[in-house]
Design a protein around this motif. Structure first.
Motif, mmCIF file in Angstrom:
data_model
loop_
_atom_site.group_PDB
_atom_site.id
_atom_site.type_symbol
_atom_site.label_atom_id
_atom_site.label_comp_id
_atom_site.label_asym_id
_atom_site.label_seq_id
_atom_site.Cartn_x
_atom_site.Cartn_y
_atom_site.Cartn_z
ATOM 1 N N THR A 34 0.923 -1.352 0.163
ATOM 2 C CA THR A 34 -0.007 -0.100 -0.051
ATOM 3 C C THR A 34 1.039 1.035 0.002
ATOM 4 O OG1 THR A 34 -0.289 -0.046 2.537
ATOM 5 C CG2 THR A 34 -1.598 -1.365 1.217
ATOM 6 N N SER A 35 0.277 2.332 -0.565
ATOM 7 C CA SER A 35 0.836 3.823 -0.491
ATOM 8 C C SER A 35 -0.242 4.541 -0.264
ATOM 9 C CB SER A 35 1.442 3.773 -1.754
ATOM 10 O OG SER A 35 2.120 5.091 -1.756
ATOM 11 N N SER A 36 -0.129 5.566 0.591
ATOM 12 C CA SER A 36 -1.010 6.578 1.183
ATOM 13 C C SER A 36 -1.360 7.594 0.011
ATOM 14 C CB SER A 36 -0.556 7.068 2.374
ATOM 15 O OG SER A 36 0.507 7.825 2.126
ATOM 16 N N ALA A 37 -2.644 7.832 -0.073
ATOM 17 C CA ALA A 37 -3.215 8.720 -0.823
ATOM 18 C C ALA A 37 -2.599 9.914 -0.609
ATOM 19 C CB ALA A 37 -4.751 8.907 -0.878
ATOM 20 N N ALA A 38 -2.363 10.979 -1.679
ATOM 21 C CA ALA A 38 -1.920 12.216 -1.492
ATOM 22 C C ALA A 38 -2.715 13.430 -1.111
ATOM 23 C CB ALA A 38 -1.205 12.891 -2.743
ATOM 24 N N THR A 39 -2.426 14.421 -0.099
ATOM 25 C CA THR A 39 -3.425 15.361 0.178
ATOM 26 C C THR A 39 -3.294 16.507 -0.766
ATOM 27 O OG1 THR A 39 -1.489 16.600 1.604
ATOM 28 C CG2 THR A 39 -2.943 14.853 2.580
ATOM 29 N N PRO A 40 -4.274 17.331 -0.792
ATOM 30 C CA PRO A 40 -4.356 18.317 -1.818
ATOM 31 C C PRO A 40 -3.379 19.309 -1.685
ATOM 32 C CG PRO A 40 -6.537 17.862 -0.859
ATOM 33 C CD PRO A 40 -5.571 17.110 -0.055
ATOM 34 N N GLY A 47 -6.866 31.691 -4.728
ATOM 35 C CA GLY A 47 -7.180 30.392 -5.132
ATOM 36 C C GLY A 47 -6.379 29.596 -6.068
ATOM 37 N N GLU A 48 -5.347 30.113 -6.718
ATOM 38 C CA GLU A 48 -4.382 29.180 -7.436
ATOM 39 C C GLU A 48 -3.607 28.472 -6.718
ATOM 40 O OE1 GLU A 48 -4.223 29.711 -10.703
ATOM 41 O OE2 GLU A 48 -5.789 30.987 -10.591
ATOM 42 N N PRO A 49 -3.130 27.187 -6.967
ATOM 43 C CA PRO A 49 -2.663 26.214 -6.400
ATOM 44 C C PRO A 49 -0.927 26.567 -6.374
ATOM 45 C CG PRO A 49 -3.007 25.400 -8.769
ATOM 46 C CD PRO A 49 -3.782 26.618 -8.458
ATOM 47 N N VAL A 50 -0.504 26.460 -5.072
ATOM 48 C CA VAL A 50 1.015 26.852 -4.930
ATOM 49 C C VAL A 50 1.729 25.337 -5.468
ATOM 50 C CG1 VAL A 50 2.872 27.192 -3.145
ATOM 51 C CG2 VAL A 50 0.229 27.917 -3.037
ATOM 52 N N HIS A 51 2.680 25.691 -6.608
ATOM 53 C CA HIS A 51 3.396 24.618 -7.277
ATOM 54 C C HIS A 51 4.651 24.692 -6.347
ATOM 55 C CE1 HIS A 51 0.497 24.252 -10.195
ATOM 56 N NE2 HIS A 51 0.685 25.537 -10.667
ATOM 57 N N GLY A 159 -9.626 17.170 -6.096
ATOM 58 C CA GLY A 159 -8.872 18.049 -4.931
ATOM 59 C C GLY A 159 -7.413 17.672 -4.903
ATOM 60 N N ARG A 160 -6.818 17.113 -5.676
ATOM 61 C CA ARG A 160 -5.428 16.930 -5.587
ATOM 62 C C ARG A 160 -4.755 17.522 -6.863
ATOM 63 N NH1 ARG A 160 -4.586 10.485 -5.017
ATOM 64 N NH2 ARG A 160 -6.368 10.074 -3.725
ATOM 65 N N GLN A 161 -3.679 18.339 -6.551
ATOM 66 C CA GLN A 161 -2.951 18.972 -7.816
ATOM 67 C C GLN A 161 -1.666 17.843 -8.098
ATOM 68 O OE1 GLN A 161 -3.582 21.857 -8.941
ATOM 69 N NE2 GLN A 161 -1.763 21.935 -10.728
ATOM 70 N N PRO A 162 -1.817 17.478 -9.328
ATOM 71 C CA PRO A 162 -0.908 16.266 -9.698
ATOM 72 C C PRO A 162 0.582 16.926 -9.678
ATOM 73 C CG PRO A 162 -2.134 17.037 -11.617
ATOM 74 C CD PRO A 162 -2.689 17.752 -10.523
ATOM 75 N N THR A 163 1.374 15.906 -9.129
ATOM 76 C CA THR A 163 2.917 16.422 -8.989
ATOM 77 C C THR A 163 3.892 15.518 -9.649
ATOM 78 O OG1 THR A 163 2.873 15.119 -6.925
ATOM 79 C CG2 THR A 163 2.459 17.284 -6.650
ATOM 80 N N ALA A 181 8.139 21.636 -14.819
ATOM 81 C CA ALA A 181 8.784 22.066 -13.610
ATOM 82 C C ALA A 181 7.833 23.337 -13.270
ATOM 83 C CB ALA A 181 10.121 22.488 -13.857
ATOM 84 N N ASP A 182 7.503 24.188 -14.095
ATOM 85 C CA ASP A 182 6.780 25.481 -13.765
ATOM 86 C C ASP A 182 5.500 25.213 -13.141
ATOM 87 O OD1 ASP A 182 8.701 26.817 -15.002
ATOM 88 O OD2 ASP A 182 7.628 27.263 -16.884
ATOM 89 N N LEU A 183 4.885 23.935 -13.318
ATOM 90 C CA LEU A 183 3.663 23.525 -12.904
ATOM 91 C C LEU A 183 3.940 22.599 -11.632
ATOM 92 C CD1 LEU A 183 1.500 22.684 -16.005
ATOM 93 C CD2 LEU A 183 1.555 25.006 -14.617
ATOM 94 N N GLY A 184 4.986 22.419 -11.212
ATOM 95 C CA GLY A 184 5.535 21.814 -9.866
ATOM 96 C C GLY A 184 5.488 20.185 -10.278
ATOM 97 N N MET A 185 5.414 19.630 -11.402
ATOM 98 C CA MET A 185 5.579 18.337 -11.545
ATOM 99 C C MET A 185 6.648 17.625 -12.010
ATOM 100 S SD MET A 185 1.917 17.882 -13.677
ATOM 101 C CE MET A 185 2.193 19.115 -14.991
#
Length: 254
Positions: A34-40, A47-51, A159-163, A181-185
């Motif tokens: 198992t691997s735990s789910a990520a948090t948002p 309202g913009e996500p922080v990358h 509710g999750r920003q993909p990384t 990279a700009d989008l934090g991925m």
């Protein structure tokens, strides 16, 4: 693809984009299935996500986990697909496996409930562009549109920003690496490719996985983009074989 010898979860040196390889240490999880789910992701007042800000090394594609333990990462591309994704999810549930699903934005828009089910079952949600184009031939604006639209929709849907990001066909470019990279991925490649997308037959898929998998492998599979019944049948056969061989399964942390 062959592997080198550095870690993806904390950075490390990487070679050039084309044909580059990277062995990496596994995430700090117990050796279970198992691997735990990520948090948002955090959100700024607007309202913009922080990358997350990535280092240059972290911006390069990751091809393998570290080989210190018998751990395998399963990755599923091109979905979600209502014909095959539910069966894959049920199969993973049977074995307690958590995987990484690289989702296409157009499919996310069409099947949001299925995307939420993937996330609710604890799997990692990752970006696979909006339309699955060859990014090497697109301008930076078009690449950004492909990635940003998909990440934004995944955030709204789960509710999750993909990384994590995977370029279609593994065809990264300097531009796509920069935009990701700009989008934090970070960029996830693979080390085992059974070419299931070409539908070579279930026995061929099984054989290619079992002959090439090793500790630290990232295995490429597809649940979308066409008839994936061969892939599903192959998973039903090779997953218990890997379990019987002492392998555990993980998903890189979001």
């Amino acid at each position: 693809m062959t592997a080198g010898c550095r870690s993806p979860w904390g950075g490390g040196e990487r070679s050039a984009v084309a044909g580059a390889t990277d062995a990496v240490s596994p995430p700090a999880v117990s050796p279970s299935a198992t691997s735990s789910a990520a948090t948002p992701s955090a959100v700024v007042p607007s309202g913009e996500p922080v990358h997350r800000v990535l280092t240059e090394a972290e911006s390069k594609p990751v091809y393998e986990l570290g080989s210190g333990r018998r751990v395998v990462a399963l990755t599923i591309d091109d979905g979600p697909d209502p014909r095959h994704t539910p069966t894959v999810l049920a199969l993973f549930e049977t074995y307690g496996i958590r995987a990484t699903f690289f989702l296409i934005g157009e499919n996310v828009a069409e099947h949001p409930a299925l995307v939420r089910e993937i996330a609710d079952r604890g799997h990692h949600i990752a970006n696979h562009t909006w339309t699955h184009p060859d990014l090497r031939h697109l301008s930076e604006d078009k690449v950004r549109d492909e990635l940003e639209r998909t990440s934004d929709l995944l955030q709204r849907t789960t509710g999750r920003q993909p990384t994590w990001f995977r370029a279609p066909g593994g065809d990264w470019s300097e531009t796509s690496l920069k935009v990701a990279a700009d989008l934090g991925m970070r960029n996830m490649a693979w080390s085992v490719d059974p070419r299931d997308w070409a539908r070579p037959g279930t026995p061929a898929i099984i054989d290619r996985v079992l002959k090439n998998v090793r500790p630290g492998s990232i295995v490429l599979n597809h649940d979308g983009g066409g008839d994936r019944s061969q892939t599903v049948a192959a998973l039903k056969a090779y997953l218990p074989a890997l379990v019987d061989s002492g392998y555990f399964f993980t998903a890189p942390p979001n």
